[in-house]
Design a protein around this motif. Structure first.
Motif, PDB file in Angstrom:
ATOM      1  N   GLY A  19       0.718  -1.285   0.038  1.00 49.05           N
ATOM      2  CA  GLY A  19      -0.202   0.128  -0.030  1.00 49.05           C
ATOM      3  C   GLY A  19       0.822   1.424  -0.153  1.00 49.05           C
ATOM      4  N   ASN A  20       0.325   2.070   0.762  1.00 45.70           N
ATOM      5  CA  ASN A  20       1.259   3.468   0.868  1.00 45.70           C
ATOM      6  C   ASN A  20       2.534   3.547   1.448  1.00 45.70           C
ATOM      7  N   MET A  21       2.846   2.288   2.091  1.00 49.99           N
ATOM      8  CA  MET A  21       4.333   2.068   2.566  1.00 49.99           C
ATOM      9  C   MET A  21       5.211   2.100   1.319  1.00 49.99           C
ATOM     10  N   LYS A  22       4.849   1.914   0.329  1.00 50.55           N
ATOM     11  CA  LYS A  22       5.808   1.839  -0.858  1.00 50.55           C
ATOM     12  C   LYS A  22       6.599   3.132  -1.217  1.00 50.55           C
ATOM     13  N   TYR A  23       6.040   4.461  -0.338  1.00 51.59           N
ATOM     14  CA  TYR A  23       6.594   5.458  -0.438  1.00 51.59           C
ATOM     15  C   TYR A  23       7.628   5.829   0.475  1.00 51.59           C
ATOM     16  N   ILE A  24       7.945   4.884   1.234  1.00 47.32           N
ATOM     17  CA  ILE A  24       8.813   4.838   2.409  1.00 47.32           C
ATOM     18  C   ILE A  24      10.185   4.339   1.825  1.00 47.32           C
TER      19      ILE A  24
ATOM     20  N   ASP B  64      14.168   4.845   5.939  1.00 44.86           N
ATOM     21  CA  ASP B  64      13.363   5.273   6.873  1.00 44.86           C
ATOM     22  C   ASP B  64      12.588   4.113   7.081  1.00 44.86           C
TER      23      ASP B  64
ATOM     24  N   ARG C 205      14.601   3.258  10.153  1.00 46.00           N
ATOM     25  CA  ARG C 205      13.994   3.969  11.047  1.00 46.00           C
ATOM     26  C   ARG C 205      12.666   3.710  11.919  1.00 46.00           C
TER      27      ARG C 205
ATOM     28  N   GLN D 234      13.260   0.727  14.211  1.00 44.87           N
ATOM     29  CA  GLN D 234      13.980   1.203  15.250  1.00 44.87           C
ATOM     30  C   GLN D 234      12.971   1.705  16.448  1.00 44.87           C
ATOM     31  N   LYS D 235      11.929   2.130  15.666  1.00 42.91           N
ATOM     32  CA  LYS D 235      11.164   2.997  16.686  1.00 42.91           C
ATOM     33  C   LYS D 235       9.962   1.850  17.153  1.00 42.91           C
TER      34      LYS D 235
ATOM     35  N   GLY E 256       8.528   3.120  -4.237  1.00 45.66           N
ATOM     36  CA  GLY E 256       7.525   2.715  -5.524  1.00 45.66           C
ATOM     37  C   GLY E 256       7.271   1.332  -5.684  1.00 45.66           C
TER      38      GLY E 256
ATOM     39  N   ALA F 185       2.336   0.557  11.730  1.00 46.83           N
ATOM     40  CA  ALA F 185       1.529   1.280  10.959  1.00 46.83           C
ATOM     41  C   ALA F 185       1.105   0.417   9.607  1.00 46.83           C
ATOM     42  N   GLU F 186      -0.123   0.941   9.093  1.00 52.14           N
ATOM     43  CA  GLU F 186      -0.675   0.268   8.011  1.00 52.14           C
ATOM     44  C   GLU F 186      -0.030   0.273   6.898  1.00 52.14           C
TER      45      GLU F 186
ATOM     46  N   GLU G 135       4.256  -1.976 -12.320  1.00 53.58           N
ATOM     47  CA  GLU G 135       3.761  -1.962 -10.773  1.00 53.58           C
ATOM     48  C   GLU G 135       4.654  -3.122 -10.264  1.00 53.58           C
TER      49      GLU G 135
END
Lengths: 621, 236
Positions: B11-16, B20, B23, B26-27, B57, B87-88, B207
């Motif tokens: 999902g949207n985590m592909k932009y991370i 990051d 990181r 780590q948190k 991406g 996170a989702e 994709e």
């Protein structure tokens, strides 16, 4: 999966797409159909800056505690996305729901520094909100401003429906309740604003009329109707230990400027430096209790997973339980490898001992902010820091193993002379000499002293609010004097000197003490492309000069005049507790070089005691 | 105890980006109160290393990182704790004890990766895909100019393509060499495939989802690919 406002292709073609996707740990999702009021909270700068601001986190948490309110965030799109949004007509959206800001009930914008004013217009513009408050239709979000720059809201008066003067903890509930009842009752936008003006701390610029003398100064500043208060009272949260504080702040995916837990230990300052606006507008000093801080620290570290915690205040050394909180954090968290950062500490035996425990002495540097080079000028600005204290602090630090020192000064202060400027170099030299007094075998190579100067900008509600500024050429001359003098020092190789641009200082000066007529300049510059003025790479002074010329506003009127003590200043209608009489007295004492004791030494009767609490109510020795 | 963690990034985590994601863990590990080990020295950091960075991406079903624990924790418990605070879009799907030693590090072990490449709506290239795949595989050598940060050189990518086929729903499945010895990106294979058919691939058409990362557990003569997660043991 949350649907994003921006297409996949667009997100992959811009820098740091994570700025725009929301979904961070700690961000709050609600069902928009189940809330009555939607608030978009904005910091008008890029995500990494905006996400680092404590005030936004406090308000975000506080608003979302209400079941009927959903507060979301919005920041300035960076220039790459800004261009794309204009080209493709994509409306600005909130990070959480990804819904257009135009659909919200409120857009709240924090005003932390003057150079973000064109970004305010950008946010309105991209949201599809008419830039002038007067042009906004009924269904448009109510645009409200707050933060330190709202203490002189006049240069932005045309763009805001409301300003909230003071600390957000006190009357937002009342404002929301009023809004909801107006919405239910079908009140007009004007009627809501009219009623909101009755709430203490709320300023509705459209309900005041300003007249000017022929010389350009203000002749009168009056409410347009009898039920509109003539004076707006600053809001203060007196009991900080009981005030809401975020337990689970948002944890950004990307690295932001303040990538750590921030623990606000107190608000306000006892020092009374005469150049410092924060020192006046946040009076009286109020501390959070030690127990409350321990609890906040534990919860925030557990909920965020941050590896660093930073104590926040204007002057941490003045917090009466400083050893208590610092030792607690060290004992409890050192084993969990949590870094403790202690900004704005006075350098003394205690702070050096603590710092040697929490940081790597060889890598870290010590910071002093003497602000002025000579003792005479430090007395003028009421910076109660003597050369003896600085040299002793540096000496102890050098013996403790440090060899890096940072020194911060201002140039262009009232009464400043060539000699005062040269003294900056001499002070740096004497600190270097202290270092080289240590026997060679005991010291750690060379010392590095970094001298930084900024140009002083007179701010509203300070004793220097009447002071004139200088022309850009003068400012650069001041910096050159310092630079030449440093080059003439024996240890000049150990001293580095940085200084800032001068022209941006002047614009900051115009915005800080400007009136309503400045709005037109901001609008004109924005229409010609001014944006991100706080960022050197986008700063264009000529564009601003053209804007002033275009709308026929004289910059020097705002910067070069020594204001008359009886002049009606644009921010005259705001009461901050500290009285104008006190500020006048301080302005007088500054010119005579007389130091005023701090609030704990002796009450000087500034007026903040009217709030009946904090340091004013504490028993003084 | 050395542990291998598998997670999906969807999902949207592909932009991370990769750093990051590091990181993020780590948190998340602190939030989940997993007692991880730190390096020695003045600025200690978590002992944590990733098998193979994933580009911005791309999505993935199976990313791997190795960590070192101070206090062991059961696999099930750790997975639940990490997903509870997560996170989702990032879901931890495996947590195994793995043997100590540098040779057993996920980063060192990676030898191959599976990808599925889909075409974005409206960007399906105008070629006979199955014929093109067949033609590609029929080559014994496919020299391609490969750009690196420093230089550009000609490489034969054919031996690095272990599998290449069309899936039932019209996507392309690739099993490619991955890791420090030989590394091939799916975009390069796809671009080459189109170039061989004389077609310019539509811009922004792919994709890409990474499906698995493998170690080569063969005898050196014959390749035998084992998913990185299968080399560990569940902690009870």
């Amino acid at each position: 999966m949350r649907k994003l406002a921006l297409s996949d292709e667009l997100l992959q073609s811009i820098e740091k797409p994570a700025r725009y996707i929301g979904g961070e740990t700690g961000s709050v999702m609600k069902n928009k159909d189940e809330v009555a009021l939607r608030f978009a909270l904005c910091f008008p700068d890029v995500y990494e800056i905006g996400m680092s601001h404590l005030g936004i986190q406090i308000l975000y948490d506080m608003f979302n505690r209400r079941e009927d309110v959903w507060c979301e965030r919005v920041y300035s799109p960076w220039v790459d996305l800004d261009r794309q949004m204009r080209e493709r007509k994509i409306p600005l959206f909130a990070l959480e729901s990804q819904d257009p800001i135009r659909e919200f009930d409120f857009l709240g914008i924090t005003l932390q520094y003057e150079m973000c004013y064109t970004n305010v217009l950008q946010v309105l513009d991209l949201s599809g909100i008419p830039l002038r408050a007067a042009d906004r239709p009924q269904d448009c979000p109510i645009v409200i401003g707050g933060g330190p720059c709202a203490y002189n809201p006049e240069p932005l008066a045309a763009f805001f429906d409301l300003f909230y003067i003071g600390e957000g903890e006190t009357v937002y509930d009342r404002l929301f309740d009023l809004y909801l009842s107006c919405k239910k009752g079908g009140c007009s936008r004007q009627e809501f604003l009219r009623r909101a003006a009755q709430i203490p701390g709320i300023y509705v610029p459209s309900l005041y009329e300003v007249r000017y003398h022929e010389d350009g100064t203000i002749a009168s500043f009056l409410p347009v109707a009898e039920d509109v208060p003539a004076v707006v009272e600053k809001q203060v949260q007196m009991d900080l230990s009981d005030a809401p504080y975020p337990e689970a702040p948002i944890v950004p995916f990307i690295k932001v400027t303040q990538d750590r837990v921030v623990l606000e230990i107190q608000r306000g300052c006892i020092r009374g430096c005469r150049f410092c606006q924060a020192g006046m507008i946040y009076r009286p000093l109020r501390e959070r209790s030690l127990d409350c801080l321990k609890e906040h620290a534990d919860r925030m570290l557990a909920n965020t997973g941050h590896e660093e915690i930073s104590l926040s205040s204007l002057s941490s050394s003045d917090y009466s339980e400083l050893p208590g909180i610092v030792n607690y954090l060290i004992d409890r968290y050192q084993d969990e490898k949590i870094n403790i950062s202690l900004p704005s500490l006075r350098i003394d035996a205690f702070s050096l001992d603590v710092m040697s425990k929490v940081q790597d002495v060889r890598k870290s540097s010590l910071t002093f902010a003497p602000e002025a080079g000579s003792q005479r000028l430090r007395d003028v600005i009421n910076k109660g820091l003597t050369e003896e204290v600085i040299l002793q602090g540096a000496d102890e630090a050098f013996h403790g193993g440090w060899n890096k020192v940072k020194l911060y000064f201002m140039l262009g202060l009232p009464t400043e002379t060539e000699d005062d400027r040269k003294e900056i170099a001499h002070l740096a030299e004497r600190i270097a000499e202290k270092y080289y007094e240590i026997p060679k075998e005991q010291r750690n190579g060379k010392c590095q002293i970094t001298v930084s100067t900024s140009f002083f900008v007179p701010k509203p509600f300070t004793p220097f609010q009447w002071a004139p500024m200088f022309q850009p050429g003068d400012y650069l001359g001041f910096a050159k004097t310092v630079n030449h003098e440093i080059k003439a020092m024996k240890n000049q190789k150990s001293i580095r000197y940085n200084w800032h641009h001068a022209d941006v200082t002047l614009l900051e000066g115009v915005f800080a003490r400007g009136d309503r007529r400045v709005s037109e300049v901001i609008l004109e510059a924005y229409r010609h492309g001014a944006l991100y003025d706080a960022w050197t790479e986008y700063w264009d002074y000529d564009r601003w000069l053209q804007a002033f010329a275009q709308v026929g506003v004289d910059m020097d009127f705002y910067t070069m005049r020594t204001r008359d003590l009886n002049e009606i200043l644009p921010w005259n209608f705001i009461r901050i507790g500290v009285t104008k009489e006190f500020l006048k007295k301080e302005w007088q004492r500054a010119q005579e070089g007389i130091v005023t004791p701090n609030c704990r030494e002796k009450c000087s009767g500034c007026g903040a005691a009217a709030y009946q609490g904090g340091v004013c109510a504490a028993r003084r020795a | 105890m050395k542990v291998r963690v598998r997670f999906s990034k969807q999902g949207n985590m592909k932009y991370i980006g990769h750093l990051d994601v590091m990181r993020y863990f780590q948190k998340a590990i602190r939030r989940a109160r997993i007692d991880i080990a730190y390096t020695e020295g003045l600025s200690p950091h978590m002992i944590m290393s990733f098998a193979s960075p994933l580009g911005v991406g791309l999505t993935s079903d199976a990313e791997y990182m190795d960590i070192e624990l101070r206090t062991p924790i059961a696999s099930r418990e750790a997975i639940d704790a990490l997903n509870r605070v997560g996170a989702e879009g990032i879901t931890v799907t495996g947590f195994w004890e793995v043997p100590e030693g540098k040779a057993n590090k996920a980063m060192t072990l990676v030898a191959a990766a599976d990808y599925v490449v889909r075409f974005r709506g409206g960007r399906v290239p105008d070629i006979d895909l199955s014929a093109a795949l067949e033609a590609f595989l029929a080559q014994s050598e496919i020299p391609v100019w490969k750009k690196s940060k420093k230089s550009e050189r000609e490489v034969d990518i054919r031996p690095m393509v272990y599998e290449l086929r069309q899936t039932d729903d019209g996507a392309v499945f690739l099993k490619l060499a991955s890791g420090s010895a030989a590394n091939l990106k799916p975009e390069l294979v796809m671009d080459t495939l189109f170039a061989m058919s004389g077609v310019e691939p539509p811009p922004f058409a792919y994709e890409i989802n990474r499906c698995e990362l493998y170690a080569d557990t063969g005898d050196g003569e014959r390749r035998s690919l084992t998913p990185l997660g299968a080399l560990g043991r569940e902690i009870l």
